[in-house]
Design a protein around this motif. Structure first.
Motif, PDB file in Angstrom:
ATOM      1  N   ARG A  51      26.786  39.135  36.927  1.00 46.78           N
ATOM      2  CA  ARG A  51      28.029  39.858  36.645  1.00 46.78           C
ATOM      3  C   ARG A  51      29.238  38.937  36.741  1.00 46.78           C
ATOM      4  N   THR A  52      29.255  38.069  37.756  1.00 50.20           N
ATOM      5  CA  THR A  52      30.357  37.113  37.890  1.00 50.20           C
ATOM      6  C   THR A  52      30.393  36.162  36.700  1.00 50.20           C
ATOM      7  N   PHE A  53      29.227  35.691  36.305  1.00 50.74           N
ATOM      8  CA  PHE A  53      29.079  34.800  35.149  1.00 50.74           C
ATOM      9  C   PHE A  53      29.674  35.457  33.899  1.00 50.74           C
ATOM     10  N   ALA A  54      29.226  36.680  33.613  1.00 49.62           N
ATOM     11  CA  ALA A  54      29.676  37.395  32.412  1.00 49.62           C
ATOM     12  C   ALA A  54      31.151  37.765  32.504  1.00 49.62           C
ATOM     13  N   PHE A  55      31.609  38.154  33.699  1.00 49.57           N
ATOM     14  CA  PHE A  55      33.014  38.515  33.898  1.00 49.57           C
ATOM     15  C   PHE A  55      33.926  37.330  33.594  1.00 49.57           C
ATOM     16  N   GLY A  56      33.564  36.146  34.079  1.00 50.84           N
ATOM     17  CA  GLY A  56      34.371  34.963  33.828  1.00 50.84           C
ATOM     18  C   GLY A  56      34.437  34.620  32.352  1.00 50.84           C
ATOM     19  N   PHE A  57      33.288  34.627  31.688  1.00 46.84           N
ATOM     20  CA  PHE A  57      33.262  34.311  30.256  1.00 46.84           C
ATOM     21  C   PHE A  57      34.067  35.331  29.446  1.00 46.84           C
ATOM     22  N   SER A  84      41.288  28.959  34.797  1.00 42.94           N
ATOM     23  CA  SER A  84      40.875  29.570  36.056  1.00 42.94           C
ATOM     24  C   SER A  84      39.599  30.388  35.884  1.00 42.94           C
ATOM     25  N   PHE A  85      39.533  31.184  34.825  1.00 42.50           N
ATOM     26  CA  PHE A  85      38.346  32.012  34.607  1.00 42.50           C
ATOM     27  C   PHE A  85      37.168  31.193  34.073  1.00 42.50           C
ATOM     28  N   LEU A  86      37.443  30.044  33.448  1.00 43.11           N
ATOM     29  CA  LEU A  86      36.359  29.127  33.123  1.00 43.11           C
ATOM     30  C   LEU A  86      35.684  28.639  34.400  1.00 43.11           C
ATOM     31  N   SER A  87      36.464  28.392  35.438  1.00 40.49           N
ATOM     32  CA  SER A  87      35.910  27.955  36.721  1.00 40.49           C
ATOM     33  C   SER A  87      35.284  29.110  37.490  1.00 40.49           C
ATOM     34  N   LEU A  88      35.936  30.270  37.470  1.00 38.70           N
ATOM     35  CA  LEU A  88      35.469  31.417  38.242  1.00 38.70           C
ATOM     36  C   LEU A  88      34.078  31.879  37.812  1.00 38.70           C
ATOM     37  N   GLY A  89      33.869  32.020  36.513  1.00 41.08           N
ATOM     38  CA  GLY A  89      32.593  32.532  36.027  1.00 41.08           C
ATOM     39  C   GLY A  89      31.601  31.439  35.703  1.00 41.08           C
ATOM     40  N   PRO A  90      31.674  30.865  34.492  1.00 39.34           N
ATOM     41  CA  PRO A  90      30.672  29.873  34.084  1.00 39.34           C
ATOM     42  C   PRO A  90      30.684  28.599  34.917  1.00 39.34           C
ATOM     43  N   GLY A  91      31.875  28.141  35.312  1.00 40.99           N
ATOM     44  CA  GLY A  91      31.929  26.900  36.079  1.00 40.99           C
ATOM     45  C   GLY A  91      31.135  26.977  37.364  1.00 40.99           C
TER      46      GLY A  91
END
Length: 333
Positions: free
Chosen positions: A179-185, A218-225
């Protein structure tokens, strides 16, 4: 080397007891993406300092000093790597005879998460590296900025990545990795479409662009990063973890190499720079949408205890007639 070993070791170290298992997302995120982001920010700040010391001019001394600093720090880390110890999971489940490694059986069982981890890492780096490298160029298009100003604003934008990486690790422990992965992307896609669609009016509102582009990073780092490291380590059992995580990371670098060639070519193919940048953001957002779909369809949600997948893999090998007596390190090893 560093990618596969760092993420694997951090994941297995955060499996020693239930206390760290519950916090493994935050711990691995801190050891991987947060550290990586801190390095990018430090590199940007070093560049600002060195350029300022040279009077804001691009000279040979600037890149030589920056390179020198970049060479020194890995040598310091190398001293710590010499003292690293193998994890409990590695001692219990490592395959001693690498000449008889059950690669085909492993691929047959784990092809789907391997495709998901390698594919999403490829697409993540395909977006993140080009936009990271192009940040000074994009920022320089807002008015007549000097080299020092554009580099300084790039450092400010890169600062947005650090809280994203930290929050991403904690969020992975609360709502889960996938969910975190998908949310960030998905948020990367949202901000990419916003910036791409509003690039022309944003030219007159530079502070707004800085915030939007900063949130994009920021969201590139939060989810996929953050989740590329965590998911690529947890999706596979201990005997395969370093191999398949390393392969996924390598595919990421392939994506980075291709993306850094394609995006500048896309921007240069349009009659005006602003039009090219607009299209680049829209393409990046579209790739983020595709990546979100890949995460939701190919990335598994594993149990937090690594031993569970190790037991399942061992039972699978025994079912296929493979001698599991070769697993686990002996005292002399």
């Amino acid at each position: 080397g560093e990618y596969s070993v760092c993420a694997t070791q951090a994941t297995e170290a955060a499996d020693e007891n239930k206390y760290v298992q519950k916090r493994r997302g935050a711990l691995v995120g801190s050891a991987t993406m947060a550290s990586l982001t801190s390095g990018f920010i430090s590199a940007a700040l070093v560049s600002v300092i060195v350029i300022a010391a040279y009077g804001g001019k691009a000279t040979n001394g600037v890149w030589r000093i920056c390179f020198g600093v970049g060479i020194f720090l890995p040598l310091v880390i190398f001293l710590f790597r010499l003292r690293i110890v193998n994890s409990t999971q590695f001692h219990k489940h490592a395959i001693r005879d690498k000449r008889k490694f059950p690669l085909w059986l492993a691929v047959r069982r784990y092809w789907k998460p391997l495709l998901g981890c390698a594919g999403t890492w490829f697409l993540y780096d395909f977006i993140s590296y080009p936009f990271g490298l192009l940040t000074p160029t994009i920022v320089a298009g807002f008015g007549s900025q000097t080299l020092l100003q554009s580099t300084g604003w790039s450092a400010v934008i890169s600062l947005f990545s650090l809280p994203g990486a930290i929050i991403g690790g904690f969020l992975a422990d609360v709502i889960g990795r996938r969910r975190t992965f998908a949310f960030g992307f998905s948020l990367v896609a949202v901000f990419g479409f916003i910036i791409g669609g509003a690039m022309v009016p944003l030219r007159a509102k530079f502070p707004a662009f800085v915030v939007l582009f900063g949130l994009f990073h920021s969201f590139l780092s939060l989810g996929p990063g953050t989740c590329t490291f965590i998911v690529s380590a947890e999706s596979f059992p201990t005997p395969l973890r370093g191999h398949f995580l390393g392969l996924s990371a390598a595919m990421g670098k392939v994506g980075a190499a291709i993306g850094t060639q394609i995006f500048p070519a896309i921007i240069a193919s349009y009659p005006t720079e602003i039009k090219g940048q607009q299209v680049a953001f829209l393409i990046g957002a579209g790739i983020a949408v595709l990546s979100t779909i890949m995460v939701l369809t190919l990335i598994p949600d594993r149990e937090k205890q690594l031993e569970s997948e190790d037991a399942l893999f061992k039972a699978y090998l025994e079912e296929k007639g493979w001698d599991t007596g070769r697993m686990g390190l002996r005292l002399e090893d």
